[in-house]
Design a protein around this motif. Sequence first.
Motif, mmCIF file in Angstrom:
data_model
loop_
_atom_site.group_PDB
_atom_site.id
_atom_site.type_symbol
_atom_site.label_atom_id
_atom_site.label_comp_id
_atom_site.label_asym_id
_atom_site.label_seq_id
_atom_site.Cartn_x
_atom_site.Cartn_y
_atom_site.Cartn_z
ATOM 1 N N HIS A 136 0.841 -1.211 0.000
ATOM 2 C CA HIS A 136 0.000 0.000 0.000
ATOM 3 C C HIS A 136 0.868 1.250 0.000
ATOM 4 C CE1 HIS A 136 -1.973 3.282 2.262
ATOM 5 N NE2 HIS A 136 -3.024 2.961 1.545
ATOM 6 N N ASN A 137 1.934 1.243 0.796
ATOM 7 C CA ASN A 137 2.818 2.407 0.852
ATOM 8 C C ASN A 137 3.518 2.651 -0.486
ATOM 9 O OD1 ASN A 137 2.143 2.598 3.563
ATOM 10 N ND2 ASN A 137 3.953 1.478 4.249
ATOM 11 N N ILE A 138 3.893 1.573 -1.163
ATOM 12 C CA ILE A 138 4.584 1.710 -2.442
ATOM 13 C C ILE A 138 3.638 2.238 -3.522
ATOM 14 C CG2 ILE A 138 5.746 0.443 -4.289
ATOM 15 C CD1 ILE A 138 6.856 -1.430 -2.143
ATOM 16 N N ILE A 139 2.430 1.650 -3.584
ATOM 17 C CA ILE A 139 1.476 2.054 -4.619
ATOM 18 C C ILE A 139 1.015 3.488 -4.409
ATOM 19 C CG2 ILE A 139 -0.816 1.593 -5.587
ATOM 20 C CD1 ILE A 139 -0.370 -1.351 -4.963
ATOM 21 N N ARG A 140 0.659 3.822 -3.176
ATOM 22 C CA ARG A 140 0.159 5.163 -2.883
ATOM 23 C C ARG A 140 1.274 6.160 -2.569
ATOM 24 N NH1 ARG A 140 -5.334 5.701 -1.870
ATOM 25 N NH2 ARG A 140 -6.441 4.010 -2.928
ATOM 26 N N LYS A 141 2.517 5.669 -2.491
ATOM 27 C CA LYS A 141 3.668 6.516 -2.142
ATOM 28 C C LYS A 141 3.418 7.263 -0.835
ATOM 29 C CE LYS A 141 5.391 7.172 -6.843
ATOM 30 N NZ LYS A 141 5.806 8.149 -7.875
ATOM 31 N N MET A 142 2.994 6.490 0.156
ATOM 32 C CA MET A 142 2.684 7.080 1.454
ATOM 33 C C MET A 142 3.966 7.463 2.184
ATOM 34 S SD MET A 142 -0.519 7.108 1.463
ATOM 35 C CE MET A 142 -0.736 7.682 3.140
ATOM 36 N N PRO A 143 3.986 8.626 2.816
ATOM 37 C CA PRO A 143 5.176 9.034 3.586
ATOM 38 C C PRO A 143 5.292 8.230 4.873
ATOM 39 C CG PRO A 143 3.411 10.634 3.866
ATOM 40 C CD PRO A 143 2.933 9.644 2.826
ATOM 41 N N MET A 144 6.506 8.119 5.387
ATOM 42 C CA MET A 144 6.703 7.424 6.647
ATOM 43 C C MET A 144 6.100 8.210 7.802
ATOM 44 S SD MET A 144 8.153 4.539 6.101
ATOM 45 C CE MET A 144 8.698 4.134 7.756
ATOM 46 N N SER B 176 7.410 21.812 14.159
ATOM 47 C CA SER B 176 8.595 21.146 14.705
ATOM 48 C C SER B 176 8.287 19.729 15.180
ATOM 49 C CB SER B 176 9.166 21.960 15.875
ATOM 50 O OG SER B 176 8.219 22.037 16.939
ATOM 51 N N LYS B 177 7.028 19.348 15.159
ATOM 52 C CA LYS B 177 6.603 18.037 15.640
ATOM 53 C C LYS B 177 6.260 17.137 14.465
ATOM 54 C CE LYS B 177 3.133 15.843 18.629
ATOM 55 N NZ LYS B 177 1.924 16.087 19.461
ATOM 56 N N LEU B 178 6.679 15.878 14.538
ATOM 57 C CA LEU B 178 6.400 14.903 13.489
ATOM 58 C C LEU B 178 5.313 13.935 13.952
ATOM 59 C CD1 LEU B 178 10.029 14.040 12.293
ATOM 60 C CD2 LEU B 178 8.444 15.712 11.334
ATOM 61 N N ILE B 179 4.436 13.555 13.033
ATOM 62 C CA ILE B 179 3.348 12.620 13.329
ATOM 63 C C ILE B 179 3.666 11.281 12.667
ATOM 64 C CG2 ILE B 179 0.902 12.118 13.012
ATOM 65 C CD1 ILE B 179 0.358 15.097 13.024
ATOM 66 N N PHE B 180 3.799 10.231 13.479
ATOM 67 C CA PHE B 180 4.079 8.890 12.974
ATOM 68 C C PHE B 180 2.821 8.025 12.923
ATOM 69 C CE2 PHE B 180 8.119 10.429 14.581
ATOM 70 C CZ PHE B 180 9.014 10.040 13.589
ATOM 71 N N PHE B 181 1.822 8.353 13.761
ATOM 72 C CA PHE B 181 0.564 7.623 13.793
ATOM 73 C C PHE B 181 -0.564 8.614 13.542
ATOM 74 C CE2 PHE B 181 3.374 4.759 15.896
ATOM 75 C CZ PHE B 181 2.871 3.490 15.674
ATOM 76 N N GLY C 260 3.377 5.275 6.708
ATOM 77 C CA GLY C 260 4.277 4.135 6.597
ATOM 78 C C GLY C 260 4.774 3.639 7.935
ATOM 79 N N ALA C 261 5.050 4.560 8.857
ATOM 80 C CA ALA C 261 5.605 4.175 10.153
ATOM 81 C C ALA C 261 4.626 3.320 10.955
ATOM 82 C CB ALA C 261 5.988 5.424 10.953
ATOM 83 N N GLU C 262 3.343 3.685 10.947
ATOM 84 C CA GLU C 262 2.386 2.907 11.734
ATOM 85 C C GLU C 262 2.159 1.533 11.105
ATOM 86 O OE1 GLU C 262 -1.822 4.297 11.469
ATOM 87 O OE2 GLU C 262 -0.934 6.019 10.457
ATOM 88 N N GLY C 263 2.213 1.446 9.780
ATOM 89 C CA GLY C 263 2.089 0.142 9.137
ATOM 90 C C GLY C 263 3.234 -0.765 9.507
ATOM 91 N N PHE C 264 4.454 -0.237 9.503
ATOM 92 C CA PHE C 264 5.620 -1.040 9.872
ATOM 93 C C PHE C 264 5.586 -1.431 11.351
ATOM 94 C CE2 PHE C 264 8.190 0.946 6.221
ATOM 95 C CZ PHE C 264 7.771 -0.063 5.372
ATOM 96 N N ALA C 265 5.085 -0.529 12.200
ATOM 97 C CA ALA C 265 5.016 -0.834 13.633
ATOM 98 C C ALA C 265 4.056 -1.998 13.899
ATOM 99 C CB ALA C 265 4.576 0.400 14.412
ATOM 100 N N VAL C 266 2.867 -1.932 13.288
ATOM 101 C CA VAL C 266 1.889 -3.005 13.475
ATOM 102 C C VAL C 266 2.384 -4.286 12.805
ATOM 103 C CG1 VAL C 266 -0.471 -3.747 12.981
ATOM 104 C CG2 VAL C 266 -0.026 -1.393 13.691
ATOM 105 N N GLY C 267 3.034 -4.159 11.633
ATOM 106 C CA GLY C 267 3.603 -5.335 10.972
ATOM 107 C C GLY C 267 4.662 -6.001 11.822
ATOM 108 N N PHE C 268 5.459 -5.213 12.538
ATOM 109 C CA PHE C 268 6.468 -5.778 13.433
ATOM 110 C C PHE C 268 5.809 -6.567 14.562
ATOM 111 C CE2 PHE C 268 8.664 -5.186 17.521
ATOM 112 C CZ PHE C 268 9.820 -5.923 17.278
#
Length: 349
Positions: free
Chosen positions: A244-252, A261-266, A275-283
Amino acid sequence: MTRSQNLIHLLFFVFLSFIVLSITTASSDSDSELVAELLSLRSRSKDGVIHLDDRSVSRFLTSTKTPRSYYLLIFFDASHLHSKQELHLQDLRREFSLVSSSFITNNADESAALSKVFFCDIEFRESQSSYALFGVNSLPHIRLVGPNVKSLKDSDQMDQGDIARMAESMAEFVESRTKATVGSIHRPPLLSKNKIIFIVACLLIWAPFLVKKVLSGETLLHEPKIWLCGAVFVYFFSVSGAMHNIIRKMPMFMVDRNDPSKLIFFYQGSGMQLGAEGFAVGFLYTLVGLMLALVTHVLVRVKNVTAQRVIMIVALIISFWAVNKVVFLDNWKTGYGVHAFWPSSWNWN
């Protein structure tokens, strides 16, 4: 009322009708001239995106009377921020270009549709006054200016979460607001013709050597550990949403609109997955799978009963923790609760 008075009233009515008709015709001619100019500017653009500045914003938007006969979808860019990878401005600009070119290709036979929606971009350093008129204070940013919009600050703003979903979500935004059809997105092939020829040539050169290695059983494909690692990778790739991340080119991750100054991962909400939340749940899924493999394929070979019990307890605790985290994240993201199912025979009421 005398005949002369009737004649005066008739002449006055004709005069007013002539003035109204002249104003309407002039307004119509002015609008058609603007559309013709926009069509000309689009034809000179490689991807169909019209570059705007303060002067053209004034000409096509602020100095025109409403209602206009066209929509302008505007991508706000800033070349001095291209180095900030977390904003993904260049990637989003390419996706915006794909939507524009696909819209033109899919509506090549629909002149009315092509004259209704125009894709534009605007650069910060060139058009700071226009940025102020729109009230833009953060990027990425996309606005749709409709025919009846008088104040540019009242134009429709595309949600940043939808922008991160790339070209498809941009097309959906246009279709939902303008009722025009964008159609399918025409993406360029992953490999060019020259690259394909080069790869085929390399395979033909190395084919005899590869066949010899395969027949002699001296390749990595004959190593069981490679297959084991490959199976774990395929499992992780499948459950982490990597495709899904590759096809939609979703950012991490993405930048918080309220605090740059704050980054959102979820991202909270079922409409988008970073991308980050997908990898976290996949882990977490992979961790449970590894614990199950450990218990069923490795632990059964351990001779010491005490060691078996300790390892079993540790595996159960880790698995319980991982599943609990997945359930918690799913409930936080979607709002749906996950409840345990107990067989009806277990009810002791």
